[in-house]
Scaffold this active site. Structure first.
Site, PDB file in Angstrom:
ATOM      1  N   HIS A   1      -0.089 -15.390   8.730  1.00 52.41           N
ATOM      2  CA  HIS A   1       0.680 -13.945   7.649  1.00 52.41           C
ATOM      3  C   HIS A   1       1.389 -13.606   8.291  1.00 52.41           C
ATOM      4  O   HIS A   1       2.616 -14.416   8.883  1.00 52.41           O
ATOM      5  CB  HIS A   1      -0.230 -13.050   7.985  1.00 52.41           C
TER       6      HIS A   1
ATOM      7  N   HIS B   1       1.062  -0.847  -0.104  1.00 54.19           N
ATOM      8  CA  HIS B   1       0.227   0.094   0.193  1.00 54.19           C
ATOM      9  C   HIS B   1       0.587   1.385   0.530  1.00 54.19           C
ATOM     10  O   HIS B   1       0.305   2.244   0.374  1.00 54.19           O
ATOM     11  CB  HIS B   1      -1.022  -0.651   1.205  1.00 54.19           C
TER      12      HIS B   1
ATOM     13  N   ASP C   1      -7.189 -12.993  -3.090  1.00 55.87           N
ATOM     14  CA  ASP C   1      -7.958 -13.854  -4.266  1.00 55.87           C
ATOM     15  C   ASP C   1      -7.829 -15.378  -3.175  1.00 55.87           C
ATOM     16  O   ASP C   1      -7.436 -15.380  -1.647  1.00 55.87           O
ATOM     17  CB  ASP C   1      -6.964 -13.967  -4.899  1.00 55.87           C
TER      18      ASP C   1
END
Length: 417
Positions: free
Chosen positions: A106, A17, A363
Site C-alpha cells: 500500500h 473516506h 475488489d
C-alpha cells in the site's frame, strides 16, 4: 500533482473516506449541451458494488454539476462536479495495529515518507476512490470528442491472471498479428462490452473463466491482476506534440497514473519485439473515405483522398503523432494490495515486526471497474492533444499568406494542404 492536461485541465480532489470526491475542469469549450445524465452512465460503470466479484462498498456515485453550465449548456468557465461519499467507514481502519504497521504494497509508508503525514483510512489519495473525478471529467471530454469528431473510445478486459482472451502463440506473439483481435477492434463498442458482465471481457468462454478465477481468489481472501485493452476510433491524424509529449507518451503518463497500474504497451507492444521489421512495418496505401457524419471533418460531406495503412502494428501512432488509424493499447493492473489474509510487515520505524490482517472492503480484481477509468483518461489525453492541434492550425490559417489558400483537411485539424 492533482492536475492533468494543458488546455483541457482537470483537477481531482478528495480521499477515500472524506465527505466527497470530484473534479474541476478548466478549458471545456463553451456552448456544448451538458447535464448530469451525460456523465452518470460512466460513473455507474465505475462504481463499487456492481457484482459479487467487486467490493461490497455500497456507493451510488451520483454526480452533481456545481458550476460551469447554464440551461444545460457549458459556459466556458470552470466546471465543478461533486460526488458524495455515502458509505465511508473510516472506523474499519481506526485501530492501534493499523496505525503502527503499514499495509504491504500500500501507499501508507510512501505517503508517510513524502508528506510526514498520511490519511488514516482507506489509502487517502492513493485509493481508487480518487478516480471518480477522472471518470466524471472524461465523460465531458468524450461528449465533445464524439460530437465534434465522431471519436469513439472503448475499453475491455483482455486477461485476468493467466486467463487470456487472446493467448500469445508462436504465429501471433502479439495481438496486433491476430486477425481475430483486429476484427474485434473494428466492431467493438461499450454496449457489446457491457453484455459480458461482470468481467467486461467480450468473449463468452474467456469471460466465464475470468469470473470463476476472480471468485476463486475472493473465496481465498486473496486478489489477482489483469489487463485492459482500449481502442480509440476515428482519431484525426496529426495529434501529438513531439518530442516529449508524443501521443503515446501522454497516454502512458495517463494510464500509469491510474492506481494499481504496472505496465503499458501501445500497438504491437512487447510482443512486437519478436516480429521482424519486414512483417512489423505498416505499408501505406491510398484510400478514399468519408468521415463520420457527426464529425466536424465531414460537415461538407465530400470524400477526400488520404493515406491509410494496410496493417496497424503501430497502433495508430508513428513518430509520436497519430496517423488516422485506430489507436489501441493495453494496460496492466496488479493484484489489489488489500487482501483478507494476514501478512507480515514491520512498524513504521522498522523496530518491530508483526502480522497485519487488513480490514476494509476491496475488489479481488480491479480490471472490470477499471474499464471506465481507462476510457476516461484516454479521452482527457485526446481532447488535450486535439485542442493543441486546433490552435496551431488556426494560428497558421490566420497568416495573410495562408488564409486565402489553405483548405480544410480531411480530418479537420491537420495543416497539410
Amino acid at each position: 500533482m492533482s492536475t492533468f492536461g494543458q488546455l483541457f485541465r482537470v483537477t481531482t480532489y478528495g480521499e477515500s473516506h472524506c465527505q466527497s470526491v470530484g473534479c474541476i475542469i478548466d478549458g471545456c469549450p463553451p456552448g456544448m449541451e451538458l447535464t448530469e445524465q451525460d456523465v452518470q452512465p460512466q460513473m455507474t460503470r465505475r462504481r463499487p458494488g456492481q457484482s459479487s466479484i467487486t467490493t461490497p462498498r455500497n456507493e451510488k456515485d451520483r454526480v452533481a454539476i456545481q458550476s460551469g453550465t447554464e440551461n444545460g449548456r457549458t459556459l466556458g468557465s470552470p466546471i465543478c462536479m461533486i460526488v458524495q461519499n455515502e458509505d465511508q467507514r473510516p472506523k474499519d481502519y481506526g485501530n492501534q495495529t493499523m496505525d503502527m504497521f503499514p499495509r504491504p504494497s500500500h501507499a501508507d509508508y510512501t505517503y508517510q515518507e513524502k508528506y510526514g503525514i498520511r490519511a488514516s483510512s482507506g489509502g487517502g489519495r492513493a485509493s481508487a476512490r480518487e478516480t471518480i473525478g477522472r471518470v466524471a471529467a472524461g465523460a465531458v471530454a468524450e461528449k465533445y470528442l464524439k460530437l465534434a469528431y465522431g471519436i469513439e473510445i472503448t475499453a475491455f478486459v483482455t486477461s485476468v491472471g493467466n486467463v487470456h482472451m487472446f493467448p500469445p502463440t508462436a504465429e501471433c506473439p502479439t495481438p496486433s498479428q491476430n486477425p481475430e483481435f483486429l476484427k474485434l477492434l473494428e466492431t467493438i463498442n461499450r454496449e457489446t462490452v457491457d453484455k459480458f458482465l461482470p468481467v467486461r471481457c467480450p468473449n463468452e468462454e474467456a469471460s466465464e473463466k475470468m469470473a470463476d478465477l476472480i471468485a476463486e481468489y475472493k473465496e481465498r481472501e486473496d486478489s489477482i491482476g489483469g489487463t485492459v485493452t482500449c481502442v480509440i476510433k476515428n482519431v484525426p491524424s496529426g495529434l501529438g506534440e513531439p518530442c516529449f509529449d508524443k501521443i503515446e507518451a501522454m497516454l502512458a503518463h495517463a494510464m500509469l497514473s491510474i492506481p494499481a497500474t504496472k505496465g503499458f504497451e501501445v500497438g504491437s507492444g512487447f510482443g512486437g519485439c519478436e516480429v521482424p521489421g519486414s512483417i512489423h512495418n505498416d505499408p501505406f496505401i491510398r484510400s478514399v473515405e468519408t468521415a463520420a457524419p457527426e464529425s466536424g471533418a465531414a460537415r461538407n460531406g465530400i470524400p477526400r483522398p488520404k493515406l491509410t495503412t494496410k496493417t496497424n502494428n503501430s497502433g495508430g501512432i508513428q513518430g509520436g503523432i497519430t496517423n488516422g488509424a485506430p489507436i489501441y493499447f493495453r494496460v496492466a493492473f496488479k493484484p489489489p494490495a488489500t487482501i483478507g489474509q494476514a501478512q507480515t510487515t514491520a512498524t513504521y520505524d522498522g523496530d518491530k515486526e508483526g502480522i497485519l490482517a487488513a480490514k476494509g472492503r476491496h475488489d479481488p480484481c480491479v480490471v472490470p471497474r477499471a474499464v471506465a477509468i481507462v476510457e476516461a483518461m484516454s479521452a482527457l489525453v485526446v481532447i488535450d492533444a486535439l485542442l493543441q492541434q486546433m490552435g496551431r492550425h488556426e494560428a497558421v490559417r490566420q497568416l495573410p499568406s495562408n488564409n486565402k489558400t489553405m483548405q480544410p483537411s480531411d480530418n479537420g485539424v491537420s495543416m497539410t494542404q
